[in-house]
Write an enzyme that holds these catalytic residues in place. Structure first.
Site, PDB file in Angstrom:
ATOM      1  CD  GLU A  32      -2.087  -1.996   0.969  1.00 29.23           C
ATOM      2  OE1 GLU A  32      -1.208  -2.847   1.641  1.00 29.23           O
ATOM      3  OE2 GLU A  32      -3.111  -2.870   0.507  1.00 29.23           O
ATOM      4  CG  HIS A  71     -10.216  -6.539   7.561  1.00 32.82           C
ATOM      5  ND1 HIS A  71      -8.932  -6.618   8.455  1.00 32.82           N
ATOM      6  CD2 HIS A  71      -9.770  -6.764   6.306  1.00 32.82           C
ATOM      7  CE1 HIS A  71      -7.958  -7.101   7.786  1.00 32.82           C
ATOM      8  NE2 HIS A  71      -8.499  -7.352   6.259  1.00 32.82           N
TER       9      HIS A  71
END
Lengths: 364, 326
Positions: free
Chosen positions: B60, B129
């Protein structure tokens, strides 16, 4: 003045031994007097700029963090010579040397250190954020390692558009453990980007020596894992550094293959102005000083090229005057206008905040 | 008018913009050969090829940074985060590079790009998440933050985002990719900073965005059954925020509830309440309430997750409270 006209006693006051001189002669073999004088002059400009910065800091004219490049100047000069127009240098918070080497105006550089409107980035960046796009200086980054993916992005853009540019991305030895370096290099390797990664190994990650930060001393051992070429050497002269950097630049440009270079160097000042560098011995500093590329160049000019003291002094005086003028300019230059704080936040123009509750008085 | 899912509207927006502008490309994990973890990029690799639809390793920070560096060179990247939860890994790139570079280079560089992907809790994904990131990003000057809840808004706002000269965080919802709605065939753009009244009303203003929108609309439906008329304002654009729309509605209803995904402390909900109290204090007949996550990490267990999420029932309770009905 020709070499034969040089003062006969140019080298007589030096203390170099025979082995040192032999190595010196080997390093400068085939280089013209003019070229060596140019390298000397360019390195000295950075050193004198940095010394003036240190004095200004001590006098309270510069605040914040100030990281000096003293000892590492040859790298910036060699980089400038190894680049082609349009190539990009992406560097760290120790970046004044690149600005001076790439041709940024010392007045604008000094004004930036003083937080003035005439600064390289209008006084909003300070020492750590020098950017001069026109001259190929693409930063100026101060979160250690976070410019590595960005530099890879510049190289990606070159690959995407086919502009033929090479990106040279510099970092310190202290950066190689942080995540973005690994991610950026992974991406550069998998995408085969036209980029050169250069670790300027100046022996200390702030005050922590290499042996306490590097699991493997040779940083270029990592190159294999990314599919990069690699090179590793002590920086003792501009031309050797230029030649080896140049090979990496060509490899990036012609083959699209990244290189990881480790340039072993030394900073003679502390990490920043607030660091007295008590973690190292005087003897260590003196030992490195013998390999200071600037000192070596000066010695070569005296011993090999027989350049008279007066000529060398005159060069120095000219540079000192240039830098004094730059800092004098910075001192007298006006601070940014109050409205300057609203500029360059958003692309649309002045930005005053998103809410009527928080905007400055008088702004709709 | 064609009926599309949100995921299709997103794909169409990207496809149209990539066709319009060679500089636009899509980069992220699984966006190419896999056609997108949530199929938002379905068919794009086949259509545009690997130069412009780029699969990345799991990096990322790496690919967010590549996008930033490419945008500085004049390209128009779309960086997809498989979920905005993973944008936390790239937070430094967004905070210190994307948001700051125009400023710290004194305008020598801009970062015209989009970071997009699903945001906030989905269903039983556990604590790492299930987080709402607008609260982090809306704090940062230099960024724009968008959250969508319908296919129409998704397409019109994403096209605007891709053309914007600033870094835009574009927040979608994993649970809402299949939501269907009308999307015109002809091109349209929706400007940033304009809220949309998703349901008009006059008794209570309900301010919401993104995944909060269906919760608020359901609550408004339940309230209507009790003769409580709610005006549901979908902000769509969180930064810049359509403050005028919020205040105009509150001046009409004199009551407000903010319904959103995210924790109660700090964040966008608090910001909205602060704006209302400062700009419409004299118009308020009740304290402004927030309906959001409980101030807790998200557990996996379904019953516990349901207790923490903002529900239509909790929103209805708040609506009743500001209306002094029970």
């Amino acid at each position: 003045m020709t070499q034969s006209e040089a003062a006969p006693d140019a080298a007589s006051d030096s203390t170099v031994d025979a082995a040192y001189e032999a190595k010196l002669r080997a390093d400068y073999d085939g280089q013209s007097r003019e070229d060596v004088l140019r390298d000397y002059r360019e390195m000295l400009r950075i050193r004198r700029f940095e010394e003036a910065a240190a004095r200004a800091y001590t006098r309270g004219k510069i605040s914040g963090f100030l990281h000096l490049y003293i000892g590492q100047e040859a790298i910036a000069i060699a980089t400038q010579q190894a680049m082609e127009p349009g190539d990009r240098v992406v560097s760290t918070y120790r970046t004044h040397g690149f600005a001076i080497a790439l041709g940024s105006d010392p007045k604008a550089c000094a004004a930036e250190l003083f937080g003035k409107a005439a600064g390289l980035v209008g006084g909003v960046g300070g020492s750590m954020h020098f950017f001069d796009k026109e001259r190929g200086l693409w930063g100026g980054y101060a979160i250690v390692g976070n410019h590595i993916p960005v530099a890879a992005g510049h190289a990606f853009a070159s690959q995407y558009t086919g502009d033929g540019r090479v990106t040279l991305c510099f970092m310190g030895d202290g950066a190689v453990g942080i995540g973005p370096v690994h991610e950026g290099m992974t991406m550069a390797g998998i995408m085969k980007l036209p980029i050169v990664f250069v670790v300027e190994n100046n022996q200390y990650s702030m005050g922590t020596p290499l042996k306490r930060t590097l699991p493997v001393e040779d940083i270029t051992a990592r190159a294999a894992g990314y599919g990069f070429a690699s090179d590793r050497f002590h920086v003792t002269s501009v031309q050797e550094t230029r030649r080896r950097l140049g090979e990496a630049v060509e490899r990036a440009r012609k083959e699209g293959r990244p290189t990881l270079l480790e340039l072993i160097t030394y900073r003679f000042r502390g990490h920043s102005m607030s660091d007295p560098a008590k973690y190292r011995q005087k003897e260590e500093v003196e030992r490195w000083r013998l390999n200071d590329p600037l000192e070596r160049t000066l010695m070569a000019l005296k011993t090999i090229y027989q350049v008279p003291e007066q000529e060398l002094d005159a060069i120095d005086e000219t540079i000192v005057a240039e830098m004094d003028a730059a800092y004098d300019f910075a001192d007298k230059a006006p601070a940014p206008a109050p409205e300057a704080r609203f500029e360059n936040v958003m692309a649309e123009g002045p930005y005053y905040g998103d809410s009527a509750t928080t905007r400055p008085a008088g702004v709709e | 008018m064609p009926i599309l899912q949100i995921r299709q509207a997103i794909r169409d927006a990207m496809k149209e913009e990539m066709e319009r502008d060679e500089r636009v490309f899509l980069m992220g994990e699984e966006v190419g050969y896999y056609n997108g973890a949530y199929k938002c990029s379905e068919g794009l690799l086949d259509h545009f090829g690997p130069k412009r639809v780029i699969d990345t390793p799991i990096t990322e920070t790496g690919f967010a940074g590549i996008g930033i560096g490419a945008a500085m060179c004049g390209l128009r990247p779309i960086v997809e985060f498989m979920t905005f939860n993973f944008s936390a890994v790239a937070f430094d790139q967004i905070l210190n590079n994307a948001a700051k570079l125009r400023h710290m280079t004194h305008g020598q560089f801009g970062v015209p790009m989009v970071f997009r992907g699903p945001n906030a809790a989905a269903h039983m994904l556990g604590s790492t998440h299930s987080q709402a990131f607008e609260h982090f990003y809306a704090h940062i000057p230099g960024l724009k933050v968008i959250a969508i809840a319908t296919p129409y808004d998704a397409k019109g706002l994403l096209k605007t985002a891709i053309r914007d000269e600033n870094p835009v965080l574009f927040l979608e919802s994993e649970l809402m990719y299949s939501v269907k709605g009308e999307v015109p065939e002809e091109e349209y753009l929706i400007p940033f900073g304009q809220a949309d009244i998703k349901r008009p009303g006059d008794a209570v203003t309900v301010i919401t965005w993104g995944q909060g929108v269906p919760v608020a609309l359901k609550a408004a439906e339940l309230a209507a059954a009790e003769d409580l008329s709610c005006e549901v304002i979908d902000l769509r654009s969180i930064r810049p925020m359509d403050e005028a729309a919020i205040i105009a509605s509150v001046k009409k209803t004199n009551r407000a509830v903010v319904v959103y995904h995210g924790w109660p402390q700090g964040g966008v909900g608090c910001d909205i309440v602060a704006r209302i109290q400062e700009l419409a204090f004299d118009d308020l007949d009740a304290p402004v309430l927030r309906v959001c996550y409980e101030d807790l990490p998200m557990p996996y267990a379904e019953n516990l997750e349901n207790l923490i999420l903002p529900s239509p029932e909790r929103a209805l309770a708040a609506i009743r409270r500001v209306a002094y009905k029970r």
